[in-house]
Design a protein around this motif. Structure first.
Motif, PDB file in Angstrom:
ATOM      1  N   GLY A  69       0.926  -1.062  -0.001  1.00 38.93           N
ATOM      2  CA  GLY A  69      -0.033  -0.040   0.078  1.00 38.93           C
ATOM      3  C   GLY A  69       0.740   1.335   0.089  1.00 38.93           C
ATOM      4  N   VAL A  70       1.933   1.073   0.518  1.00 37.50           N
ATOM      5  CA  VAL A  70       2.918   2.373   0.883  1.00 37.50           C
ATOM      6  C   VAL A  70       3.421   2.559  -0.606  1.00 37.50           C
ATOM      7  CG1 VAL A  70       4.863   3.480   1.871  1.00 37.50           C
ATOM      8  CG2 VAL A  70       3.228   2.277   3.182  1.00 37.50           C
ATOM      9  N   ILE A  71       4.102   1.505  -1.256  1.00 36.00           N
ATOM     10  CA  ILE A  71       4.528   1.582  -2.611  1.00 36.00           C
ATOM     11  C   ILE A  71       3.457   2.344  -3.563  1.00 36.00           C
ATOM     12  CG2 ILE A  71       5.407   0.389  -4.346  1.00 36.00           C
ATOM     13  CD1 ILE A  71       7.317   0.678  -2.307  1.00 36.00           C
ATOM     14  N   GLY A  72       2.326   1.785  -3.298  1.00 35.49           N
ATOM     15  CA  GLY A  72       1.334   2.368  -4.352  1.00 35.49           C
ATOM     16  C   GLY A  72       0.972   4.049  -4.255  1.00 35.49           C
ATOM     17  N   ARG A  73       0.798   4.157  -2.850  1.00 35.73           N
ATOM     18  CA  ARG A  73       0.797   5.718  -2.562  1.00 35.73           C
ATOM     19  C   ARG A  73       1.730   6.562  -2.988  1.00 35.73           C
ATOM     20  NH1 ARG A  73      -2.312   3.152   1.412  1.00 35.73           N
ATOM     21  NH2 ARG A  73      -0.643   3.134   2.899  1.00 35.73           N
ATOM     22  N   VAL A  74       3.048   6.024  -2.850  1.00 33.73           N
ATOM     23  CA  VAL A  74       4.206   6.745  -3.399  1.00 33.73           C
ATOM     24  C   VAL A  74       4.169   6.701  -4.927  1.00 33.73           C
ATOM     25  CG1 VAL A  74       6.623   6.644  -3.552  1.00 33.73           C
ATOM     26  CG2 VAL A  74       5.659   6.143  -1.197  1.00 33.73           C
ATOM     27  N   HIS A  75       3.957   5.741  -5.422  1.00 30.73           N
ATOM     28  CA  HIS A  75       3.779   5.664  -7.019  1.00 30.73           C
ATOM     29  C   HIS A  75       2.792   6.552  -7.477  1.00 30.73           C
ATOM     30  CE1 HIS A  75       2.278   3.381 -10.864  1.00 30.73           C
ATOM     31  NE2 HIS A  75       3.047   4.313 -11.109  1.00 30.73           N
ATOM     32  N   PHE A  76       1.630   6.571  -6.912  1.00 30.47           N
ATOM     33  CA  PHE A  76       0.573   7.726  -7.219  1.00 30.47           C
ATOM     34  C   PHE A  76       0.894   9.085  -7.035  1.00 30.47           C
ATOM     35  CE2 PHE A  76      -3.437  10.183  -6.102  1.00 30.47           C
ATOM     36  CZ  PHE A  76      -3.882  10.175  -7.450  1.00 30.47           C
ATOM     37  N   ALA A  77       1.667   9.329  -5.831  1.00 31.95           N
ATOM     38  CA  ALA A  77       2.030  10.810  -5.537  1.00 31.95           C
ATOM     39  C   ALA A  77       3.133  11.301  -6.663  1.00 31.95           C
ATOM     40  CB  ALA A  77       2.699  10.814  -4.336  1.00 31.95           C
ATOM     41  N   ALA A 114       9.983   8.598 -12.098  1.00 35.42           N
ATOM     42  CA  ALA A 114      10.260   7.841 -11.057  1.00 35.42           C
ATOM     43  C   ALA A 114       9.098   6.951 -10.618  1.00 35.42           C
ATOM     44  CB  ALA A 114      10.627   8.840  -9.668  1.00 35.42           C
ATOM     45  N   GLY A 115       7.896   7.404 -11.023  1.00 38.00           N
ATOM     46  CA  GLY A 115       6.993   6.751 -10.621  1.00 38.00           C
ATOM     47  C   GLY A 115       6.815   5.225 -11.094  1.00 38.00           C
ATOM     48  N   PRO A 116       7.067   5.049 -12.488  1.00 34.24           N
ATOM     49  CA  PRO A 116       7.130   3.543 -12.933  1.00 34.24           C
ATOM     50  C   PRO A 116       8.266   2.806 -12.369  1.00 34.24           C
ATOM     51  CG  PRO A 116       6.713   4.960 -14.590  1.00 34.24           C
ATOM     52  CD  PRO A 116       6.841   5.928 -13.578  1.00 34.24           C
ATOM     53  N   LEU A 117       9.288   3.473 -11.904  1.00 35.75           N
ATOM     54  CA  LEU A 117      10.414   2.798 -11.116  1.00 35.75           C
ATOM     55  C   LEU A 117      10.117   2.465  -9.850  1.00 35.75           C
ATOM     56  CD1 LEU A 117      13.414   5.118 -12.170  1.00 35.75           C
ATOM     57  CD2 LEU A 117      12.821   2.670 -13.220  1.00 35.75           C
ATOM     58  N   VAL A 118       9.041   3.180  -9.265  1.00 38.05           N
ATOM     59  CA  VAL A 118       8.502   2.687  -7.835  1.00 38.05           C
ATOM     60  C   VAL A 118       7.581   1.558  -8.103  1.00 38.05           C
ATOM     61  CG1 VAL A 118       6.994   3.473  -5.869  1.00 38.05           C
ATOM     62  CG2 VAL A 118       8.950   4.837  -6.669  1.00 38.05           C
ATOM     63  N   PHE A 119       6.647   1.885  -9.061  1.00 42.96           N
ATOM     64  CA  PHE A 119       5.936   0.629  -9.213  1.00 42.96           C
ATOM     65  C   PHE A 119       6.628  -0.718  -9.719  1.00 42.96           C
ATOM     66  CE2 PHE A 119       3.716  -1.869 -12.803  1.00 42.96           C
ATOM     67  CZ  PHE A 119       2.519  -2.416 -12.044  1.00 42.96           C
ATOM     68  N   PHE A 121       9.710  -1.595  -8.652  1.00 43.30           N
ATOM     69  CA  PHE A 121      10.111  -2.192  -7.251  1.00 43.30           C
ATOM     70  C   PHE A 121       9.408  -2.922  -6.732  1.00 43.30           C
ATOM     71  CE2 PHE A 121      10.863  -1.462  -2.844  1.00 43.30           C
ATOM     72  CZ  PHE A 121      12.121  -1.932  -2.754  1.00 43.30           C
ATOM     73  N   GLY A 122       8.031  -2.100  -6.419  1.00 41.44           N
ATOM     74  CA  GLY A 122       6.822  -2.854  -5.705  1.00 41.44           C
ATOM     75  C   GLY A 122       6.367  -4.073  -6.526  1.00 41.44           C
ATOM     76  N   LEU A 123       6.292  -4.179  -7.790  1.00 40.44           N
ATOM     77  CA  LEU A 123       5.891  -5.341  -8.321  1.00 40.44           C
ATOM     78  C   LEU A 123       6.981  -6.634  -8.208  1.00 40.44           C
ATOM     79  CD1 LEU A 123       3.793  -6.751 -10.502  1.00 40.44           C
ATOM     80  CD2 LEU A 123       5.509  -5.860 -12.273  1.00 40.44           C
ATOM     81  N   VAL A 124       8.124  -6.281  -8.168  1.00 36.76           N
ATOM     82  CA  VAL A 124       9.147  -7.312  -8.201  1.00 36.76           C
ATOM     83  C   VAL A 124       9.179  -7.694  -6.622  1.00 36.76           C
ATOM     84  CG1 VAL A 124      11.857  -7.765  -7.779  1.00 36.76           C
ATOM     85  CG2 VAL A 124      11.079  -6.676 -10.079  1.00 36.76           C
ATOM     86  N   MET A 125       8.917  -6.804  -5.751  1.00 37.08           N
ATOM     87  CA  MET A 125       8.789  -7.487  -4.340  1.00 37.08           C
ATOM     88  C   MET A 125       7.669  -8.304  -4.176  1.00 37.08           C
ATOM     89  SD  MET A 125      11.587  -6.104  -2.672  1.00 37.08           S
ATOM     90  CE  MET A 125      11.367  -6.654  -1.133  1.00 37.08           C
ATOM     91  N   ALA A 126       6.648  -7.724  -4.618  1.00 37.13           N
ATOM     92  CA  ALA A 126       5.355  -8.664  -4.575  1.00 37.13           C
ATOM     93  C   ALA A 126       5.499  -9.980  -5.305  1.00 37.13           C
ATOM     94  CB  ALA A 126       4.146  -7.984  -5.065  1.00 37.13           C
ATOM     95  N   LEU A 127       6.189 -10.078  -6.373  1.00 34.18           N
ATOM     96  CA  LEU A 127       6.431 -11.212  -7.027  1.00 34.18           C
ATOM     97  C   LEU A 127       7.435 -12.342  -6.352  1.00 34.18           C
ATOM     98  CD1 LEU A 127       6.237 -10.256 -10.698  1.00 34.18           C
ATOM     99  CD2 LEU A 127       4.573 -11.600  -9.491  1.00 34.18           C
ATOM    100  N   LEU A 128       8.269 -11.642  -5.548  1.00 31.72           N
ATOM    101  CA  LEU A 128       9.311 -12.407  -4.911  1.00 31.72           C
ATOM    102  C   LEU A 128       8.605 -12.907  -3.570  1.00 31.72           C
ATOM    103  CD1 LEU A 128      12.706 -10.588  -5.391  1.00 31.72           C
ATOM    104  CD2 LEU A 128      11.846 -12.611  -6.222  1.00 31.72           C
TER     105      LEU A 128
END
Length: 137
Positions: A69-77, A114-119, A121-128
């Motif tokens: 959730g934090v990754i998603g909000r940072v990505h959105f911001a 930077a937004g897609p990079l944060v996304f 990162f969150g995607l890789v962390m979720a997949l791992l």
């Protein structure tokens, strides 16, 4: 509010702006050539991008590997600031604010990238992460 809901809200707002844009256009100067892009096309592109991000967040939630959730909000911001700062720069086109406007545009573009990079990162962390371990949804 979940990230997918924030991106759907962004898509709805941008769709309204795209409908109001009419036939106005941007003229971009690229070295010796000019590219004319309709403002409504830029807005519809943002709508599609926001809907793709919303679908990705919803899909990861559905498969049991939610992006934090934090990754998603940072990505959105980052995405929102990346859209707002260049718009602010376009509003500051007089000579007195030229330096501030160009700096706002540069920071906005960097945040938008930077937004897609944060996304990612969150995607890789979720997949791992192992399925079944609840994340910050």
């Amino acid at each position: 509010m979940r990230a997918q809901h924030l991106f759907i809200l962004l898509a709805l707002v941008e769709a309204v702006f795209a409908l109001m844009a009419g036939e106005h256009s941007h003229t971009l100067s690229l070295h010796d050539s000019y590219v004319v892009v309709a403002k409504s096309h830029v807005r519809w592109g943002i709508v599609l991008l926001a809907l793709l991000f919303a679908a990705a967040y919803a899909m990861m939630q559905h498969v049991g590997r939610p992006i934090g959730g934090v990754i998603g909000r940072v990505h959105f911001a980052f995405t929102l600031l990346g859209l707002l700062l260049p718009a602010l720069a376009m509003a500051m086109q007089d000579e007195a604010n030229a330096q501030i406007g160009s700096m706002a545009a540069l920071i906005g573009m960097l945040l938008f990238l930077a937004g897609p990079l944060v996304f990612l990162f969150g995607l890789v962390m979720a997949l791992l992460r192992s399925p079944g371990i609840p994340g910050e949804a």
